[in-house]
Design an enzyme around this catalytic site. Structure first.
Site, PDB file in Angstrom:
ATOM      1  N   HIS A   1      -3.666  -5.239   0.481  1.00  0.00           N
ATOM      2  CA  HIS A   1      -3.043  -5.760   1.705  1.00  0.00           C
ATOM      3  C   HIS A   1      -3.173  -7.284   1.724  1.00  0.00           C
ATOM      4  O   HIS A   1      -4.117  -7.814   2.324  1.00  0.00           O
ATOM      5  CB  HIS A   1      -3.737  -5.184   2.938  1.00  0.00           C
ATOM      6  CG  HIS A   1      -3.506  -3.730   3.128  1.00  0.00           C
ATOM      7  ND1 HIS A   1      -2.510  -3.233   3.948  1.00  0.00           N
ATOM      8  CD2 HIS A   1      -4.117  -2.651   2.588  1.00  0.00           C
ATOM      9  CE1 HIS A   1      -2.534  -1.911   3.913  1.00  0.00           C
ATOM     10  NE2 HIS A   1      -3.503  -1.531   3.096  1.00  0.00           N
TER      11      HIS A   1
ATOM     12  N   CYS B   1       0.835  -1.202   0.000  1.00  0.00           N
ATOM     13  CA  CYS B   1       0.000   0.000   0.000  1.00  0.00           C
ATOM     14  C   CYS B   1       0.877   1.262   0.000  1.00  0.00           C
ATOM     15  O   CYS B   1       1.434   1.611  -1.033  1.00  0.00           O
ATOM     16  CB  CYS B   1      -0.966  -0.044   1.178  1.00  0.00           C
ATOM     17  SG  CYS B   1      -2.428   0.941   0.905  1.00  0.00           S
TER      18      CYS B   1
ATOM     19  N   GLU C   1      -1.805  -9.350   3.436  1.00  0.00           N
ATOM     20  CA  GLU C   1      -1.694  -9.919   4.791  1.00  0.00           C
ATOM     21  C   GLU C   1      -3.056 -10.245   5.404  1.00  0.00           C
ATOM     22  O   GLU C   1      -3.150 -11.043   6.333  1.00  0.00           O
ATOM     23  CB  GLU C   1      -0.912  -8.980   5.731  1.00  0.00           C
ATOM     24  CG  GLU C   1      -1.513  -7.616   5.986  1.00  0.00           C
ATOM     25  CD  GLU C   1      -1.088  -6.564   4.971  1.00  0.00           C
ATOM     26  OE1 GLU C   1      -0.650  -6.942   3.863  1.00  0.00           O
ATOM     27  OE2 GLU C   1      -1.212  -5.369   5.280  1.00  0.00           O
TER      28      GLU C   1
HETATM   29  N1  GLN Z   1      -1.938   6.521   3.205  1.00  0.00           N
HETATM   30  C1  GLN Z   1      -2.045   5.812   1.973  1.00  0.00           C
HETATM   31  C2  GLN Z   1      -3.419   5.936   1.347  1.00  0.00           C
HETATM   32  O1  GLN Z   1      -4.357   6.279   2.002  1.00  0.00           O
HETATM   33  C3  GLN Z   1      -1.689   4.359   2.161  1.00  0.00           C
HETATM   34  C4  GLN Z   1      -2.705   3.627   2.965  1.00  0.00           C
HETATM   35  C5  GLN Z   1      -2.189   2.321   3.470  1.00  0.00           C
HETATM   36  O2  GLN Z   1      -1.000   2.078   3.429  1.00  0.00           O
HETATM   37  N2  GLN Z   1      -3.076   1.497   3.982  1.00  0.00           N
HETATM   38  O3  GLN Z   1      -3.574   5.663   0.188  1.00  0.00           O
END
Ligand code: GLN
Length: 591
Positions: free
Chosen positions: A539, A408, A541
């Site tokens: 994600h 992310c 995970e």
């Molecule tokens: N802050 C970034 C976004 O909102 C990444 C979010 C995250 O890593 N879950 O896109």
């Protein structure tokens, strides 16, 4: 429907969640369909707005629910798919009752905690417990309810009251309580005395509230002595087999084995008359196979000595629970690669030059950790603290051929690093981190609500399609010939679609290997001539399971361990272990 309530006494944070999930797993291995509900007595509607440093990670479900991390443990252990409704909070249940009051559902009555709120809690539990959580879409047989906090807390009171009523509502033989308490050793160490008084108090507190524990699980740093177990039984007026001893073990995957050694299943079976529940023979043989594989994996680490070190370069490194699922996914990958995981926590701000007060010694230590690691991982995150340090670590991984995984934010920063160092884009940055930057490589997603914080991100399970011309991808190879994958998301920003072409044309070998179904949103990046340089907007995970590891993490870990090729061969043809998720098409091979 049978209910197992797992409650806590004395102190929280002693492993109630793992005991709840392990009990559920044991029941599942007998061929039962098991579901799980977590009650969190806080006022927040959900965990989405809570700081990871205060409360640990926010876990994300298929349906986009942002929930407590204990739902992660149960999904990982039980191989089930839960919904946002499986996490009840004080905020959620009050909101539900208040909405009904505004609608006029209570017909002029005075709306009270008892019976209106406590009835609403019971109705909610009975309704949600019926939701199928397995691929077979069958109604569950048993529901494990984990009650957060400890019995006696003010916050807990309405839920405890609801539980006392629920046990009457569902009838004898259908409700069982496991009360988890702590047995301190004074002074600490093997020579110390195992103290049972806190457990006695915890059990009498629970009884005073109307809940008489059927099983008392005693958490202790060291194995409980027989005399301690006997004393708990005597003082709490229960049989010895109703006292379960749970000492610290080398890995939490051993807890189900520890419980089974104490015949937990037969005790529950007796109290619950489990034999009366009709079983599906396919699920029974799948259950046997699950148990066989679990025991093999949980004990395999005892004979593994080779270590692979992964530097986790993050912002919330002071509380390891903030990256719970990332750590677990790496553990799953290590188990399947038969290696030991050495997870090194690096505070990303310490990698930045001394403009923000980083001590020289912290700076050198952080760089030593990054430079000596076998793999570098930058996880998800919010806000700009430490992000320049993360970009430096990413640059190191890319240019020095060290396996890299960006999750992310870790993917967004990898694109920024590439834009700055390879594409020569001056002032490349992110709208989130440097709103005034010259070139926004990462931008806000236009359709999202910018005014509200709770539940307004791009959330939940979504599709990623592998792009033509990326057949060379090491990442793709792990998924065999799958044209697409589905993973869970949680983000507000994305790679700027206007910059994709120029980024892909640069000669550093970075490609957008996966995009969303419209081809507009960048989901996977990979650098071609590199042992493993991958960033994912999702994600993975949140979908890694003990017996079915995330292939994204598996590939990264295998590359760090120097065994990507054999692992790709072994796992690429293997679709998700669908029997683990209760798919009845799979005829279990267990004997
Ligand atoms: N802050 C970034 C976004 O909102 C990444 C979010 C995250 O890593 N879950 O896109």
């Amino acid at each position: 429907m049978k209910y197992v309530l797992v409650s806590g006494g004395v102190i929280s944070g002693v492993g109630k969640g793992i005991i709840a999930s392990s009990t559920g797993l044991l029941l599942k291995t007998t061929g039962l369909n098991v579901t799980y509900i977590k009650i969190d007595p806080y006022m927040n509607i959900d965990a989405g707005t809570m700081s990871p440093i205060e409360h640990g990670e926010v876990y994300v479900l298929d349906d986009g629910g942002e929930v407590d991390l204990d739902l992660g443990s149960s999904e990982r252990y039980l191989g089930v798919t839960l919904t946002r409704e499986h996490n009840i909070t004080t905020g959620k249940i009050y909101q539900h009752v208040i909405e009904r009051e505004r609608r006029g559902d209570y017909l002029g009555k005075t709306v009270q905690i008892v019976p209106h709120l406590t009835n609403a809690i019971q109705d909610w539990i009975e309704r949600v417990a019926q939701i199928p959580v397995n691929e077979n879409q069958v109604k569950p047989d048993v529901c494990v309810i984990e009650l957060g906090g400890t019995v006696g807390d003010i916050e807990n009171a309405p839920f405890i009251h609801a539980m006392t009523q629920l046990q009457r509502r569902v009838g004898k033989g259908n409700f069982l309580q496991i009360h988890v308490s702590h047995v301190p050793v004074i002074p600490p160490g093997p020579q110390g005395e195992q103290k049972t008084k806190p457990t006695q108090r915890a059990v009498s507190d629970s009884r005073r509230e109307g809940l008489n524990p059927d099983l008392i699980a005693c958490r202790c740093e060291i194995p409980l002595e027989a005399s301690t177990i006997q004393k708990v039984a005597n003082m709490c007026q229960v049989d010895v087999d109703q006292v379960i001893a749970v000492h610290n073990v080398s890995t939490t995957y051993r807890v189900p084995l520890l419980l089974e050694n104490q015949k937990l299943l037969s005790t529950i079976g007796r109290l619950f008359q489990l034999d009366s529940i009709p079983r599906n023979p396919t699920l029974v043989s799948q259950g046997k196979l699950i148990w066989k594989e679990w025991v093999e994996l949980a004990t395999s680490q005892d004979h593994v000595y080779e270590t692979v070190s992964i530097a986790l370069v993050g912002k919330y490194t002071t509380l390891h629970d903030a990256y719970m699922s990332v750590g677990k996914s790496l553990e799953h990958a290590a188990l399947h690669c038969r290696k030991k995981l050495n997870l090194i926590w690096v505070d990303a701000s310490n990698l930045e030059e001394d403009t923000k007060g980083t001590k020289l010694v912290d700076y050198h230590k952080a760089w030593h950790d990054v430079c000596t690691a076998n793999g570098i991982l930058v996880p998800g995150g919010f806000g700009d603290r430490g992000t320049e340090g993360m970009i430096k670590a990413i640059n190191y991984a890319r240019t020095k051929n060290v396996p890299y995984l960006g999750i992310c934010l870790g993917m967004q920063l990898a694109v920024i690093e590439y834009a700055r160092s390879v594409c020569g884009v001056s002032g490349a940055g992110s709208e989130e981190l440097q709103p005034q930057c010259e070139n926004k490589v990462v931008v806000n997603m236009p359709e999202l609500d910018k005014d509200k914080l709770g539940g307004t991100m791009r959330l939940g399970k979504r599709q990623t399609i592998f792009q033509p011309g990326t057949e060379w991808s090491r990442f793709r190879a792990l998924y065999g010939d799958l044209p697409e994958i589905w993973e869970r998301h949680r983000h507000r920003y994305e790679v700027n679609p206007a910059m994709i072409d120029s980024i892909e044309k640069a000669d550093g070998g970075l490609s957008f290997v996966g995009k969303d179904e419209k081809g507009e949103r960048m989901e996977i990046i990979e650098v071609r001539d590199h042992p493993w340089f991958v960033g994912v907007q999702f994600h993975p995970e949140y979908l890694s399971r003990v017996l079915s590891p995330s292939k994204t993490y598996l590939g990264f870990f295998a590359a760090a361990a120097g065994m990507l090729e054999p692992i790709t061969k072994e796992y690429s043809g293997r679709k998700d272990l669908s029997y683990y998720a209760g798919n009845e098409d799979f005829a279990g091979q267990a004997s």
